[in-house]
Write an enzyme that holds these catalytic residues in place. Sequence first.
Site, PDB file in Angstrom:
ATOM      1  N   GLU A 105       6.926 -10.044   9.616  1.00 38.77           N
ATOM      2  CA  GLU A 105       7.391 -10.085   8.235  1.00 38.77           C
ATOM      3  C   GLU A 105       8.455 -11.158   8.020  1.00 38.77           C
ATOM      4  O   GLU A 105       8.502 -11.792   6.959  1.00 38.77           O
ATOM      5  CB  GLU A 105       7.908  -8.704   7.835  1.00 38.77           C
ATOM      6  N   TYR A 160       8.861   2.061   4.831  1.00 38.33           N
ATOM      7  CA  TYR A 160       8.607   3.479   5.006  1.00 38.33           C
ATOM      8  C   TYR A 160       9.749   4.244   4.338  1.00 38.33           C
ATOM      9  O   TYR A 160      10.916   4.032   4.663  1.00 38.33           O
ATOM     10  CB  TYR A 160       8.563   3.845   6.493  1.00 38.33           C
ATOM     11  N   ARG A 161       9.416   5.129   3.435  1.00 40.41           N
ATOM     12  CA  ARG A 161      10.465   5.804   2.681  1.00 40.41           C
ATOM     13  C   ARG A 161      11.418   6.552   3.621  1.00 40.41           C
ATOM     14  O   ARG A 161      11.037   7.019   4.698  1.00 40.41           O
ATOM     15  CB  ARG A 161       9.855   6.748   1.665  1.00 40.41           C
ATOM     16  N   TRP A 207       7.171   7.730   9.147  1.00 36.69           N
ATOM     17  CA  TRP A 207       6.198   6.934   9.893  1.00 36.69           C
ATOM     18  C   TRP A 207       4.888   7.700   9.967  1.00 36.69           C
ATOM     19  O   TRP A 207       4.783   8.701  10.683  1.00 36.69           O
ATOM     20  CB  TRP A 207       6.707   6.650  11.311  1.00 36.69           C
ATOM     21  N   ASP A 221       5.141  10.496  -5.028  1.00 30.59           N
ATOM     22  CA  ASP A 221       4.696   9.290  -4.331  1.00 30.59           C
ATOM     23  C   ASP A 221       3.934   8.328  -5.232  1.00 30.59           C
ATOM     24  O   ASP A 221       3.689   8.609  -6.405  1.00 30.59           O
ATOM     25  CB  ASP A 221       3.814   9.682  -3.134  1.00 30.59           C
ATOM     26  N   ASN A 228       8.649  -5.467  14.213  1.00 28.60           N
ATOM     27  CA  ASN A 228       7.891  -4.992  13.054  1.00 28.60           C
ATOM     28  C   ASN A 228       8.869  -4.618  11.957  1.00 28.60           C
ATOM     29  O   ASN A 228       9.960  -4.110  12.214  1.00 28.60           O
ATOM     30  CB  ASN A 228       7.047  -3.764  13.395  1.00 28.60           C
TER      31      ASN A 228
END
Length: 613
Positions: A235, A173-174, A187, A285, A169
């Site tokens: 991906e 994710y920052r 996460w 964000d 995967n």
Amino acid sequence: MAFPDIQSFMRLLEERGELIRVTTPVSRELEITEIADRMVKQGGPALLFENVLGSDYPIVIGLLGTKERVALSLGVDDLDDLAAKVRNLIDLSGGGSKLGLLSNVTKLRDAMNLPPRRVRSAPVQEVVWRGDEVDLSKIPVLKCWPLDGGPFVTLPLVITRDPETGERNMGMYRVQVMSRNTTGMHWQRHKTGTKHLEKARKLGQRLEVAVAIGGDPALIYAATAPLPPVPGLDEFALAGYLRGQRYPVARGVTVDLDVPANAEFVLEGYVDPSEDWVVEGPFGDHTGFYTLPDLYPHFHVTAVTMRRNPVYPATIVGRPPMEDAYLIEASERLFLPAAQLIIPEIVDYHMPPAGVAHNLVFVSIKKSYPGQAYKVANGLFGLGQMMFAKVIVVLDEDVPVTDFGAVWREVTQKAVPGRDTLTTRGPIDVLDHSSRGWGYGGKLIIDATTKRPEEVGSAASSRPDQAGDTLAPDGFTPRAAQDLPAFDGVLAQRQTPDGYWLVALHKTRAGQARDLAAAFAAHPAAHGIRHLLICDDQTDVNDIGDVWWTILNNIDAERDVWVQGELLAWDGAQKIPEEGFVREWPPKIVMDQGVVDRVDRLWNVYGLPESLR
């Protein structure tokens, strides 16, 4: 066109006048954000900052900051071409003729390009830091907004592998830098990384993680795409399909994971599920609000690999429109054929920037029976990450879903509050600060399609069925502006001729918004109004984008949207403890005024176009 890496894409943009080099020394703390924010909001070029204070590495930002640059990066002339490309791949029928079989061979050859290919020599491993050599402060990670808890990697490609199945995967994710060799790992509960970590915990083992920074644009896009759970489709495979060739990967130097061979940097390490989580945030964000501090896993960096002359790619998120809006649009186009395969009456759909992806969805349909709008909306709620959608507006097939104003005019003309609106509840994005619970809240469906007799009341429902029989909109005509009433706490207000009353409210007591709605519904000025949009006191009622962005962020649709007389009231003002709202309400993102003034003074020194100031 496939780009070998991000630097080759940068060179093409520079040749086309779509990238500007800034040689003036700049700070990675706030200053770059302010410059880049102005650029993306005006559709300006990407920026390469060659002299970043405190770092030997340049920063590039805004590479995907326009619709046209996203299309170019994915090898298409227009983002609509992505839908045609996917539709061609999933339609493998071709018929039984020789020509049909040959067509299928071509499509299958495309599909065979999906798996990545392992290479022995990777540019991203030309330089390696191990152990005590690791120092993340040397990488020019941005601190984007004044209240951010620290510097955050904003374009991370976070790679993990399922400890049981071995499936890969990659997600975006920052990553907050905590120390010279540790970061947070954002996460969320619905994310695949969380599922991998939970499996590692049950097996009593660490979870290996690699965080790639860079790669080619197709891979960066793929990390953001909401992929369906199809075996063998990850991906790397999506990036390979978009590039038209298998994606090059290399084995990590300290982790048994495939990493993109053409990245600029890779952080390798692990998350130990037995460790206590660490406080991460706050962070300005993509919602345009700060995500408040919370506990997340702790990532330990065992090695950093990089090119000999790497560039650090970054993005910023915040008040829309931002660069992520164009990545979202690419996903819309890419997955439209799949949505139509499952819900065939869908003509088109769009997630406008004001809805920051998950808060608002416009969908047009080919309608053939009563209740079909609700069938489609509920079907969308069941499609992958569309489960996070908060408001879905369903429209007739001839309505252009990308025309924001046209859609809301359709709503006033064809959706009667109460009759054609329906609230429900379900999963909500965990970043949503207004929901009734963490990751759980209300949703709203608005049926703005032309109504059939069965949909307009008991009198019509007794009429005999007539195929194709539809009714014209009722109860609404365009209105002229009337005298605006005065109410407690209203700082600014505006009426629109198409049926909206926009209010900026300074809320000081529980029930103030409902009292306002009741008083207004009884006022003569309410005649001809369909929607009362109550916003917080920081909202510009003359900016419809600002109004809807505030409303959609600040409502739990089941709690805060209700029928008041003949209108639909939306309470998008801040919720307060006296109303039973127990969570802390986050602030909107606002840049420090000193930074704004500095950028104003230095704009010409940076060498940037005056028209984009």
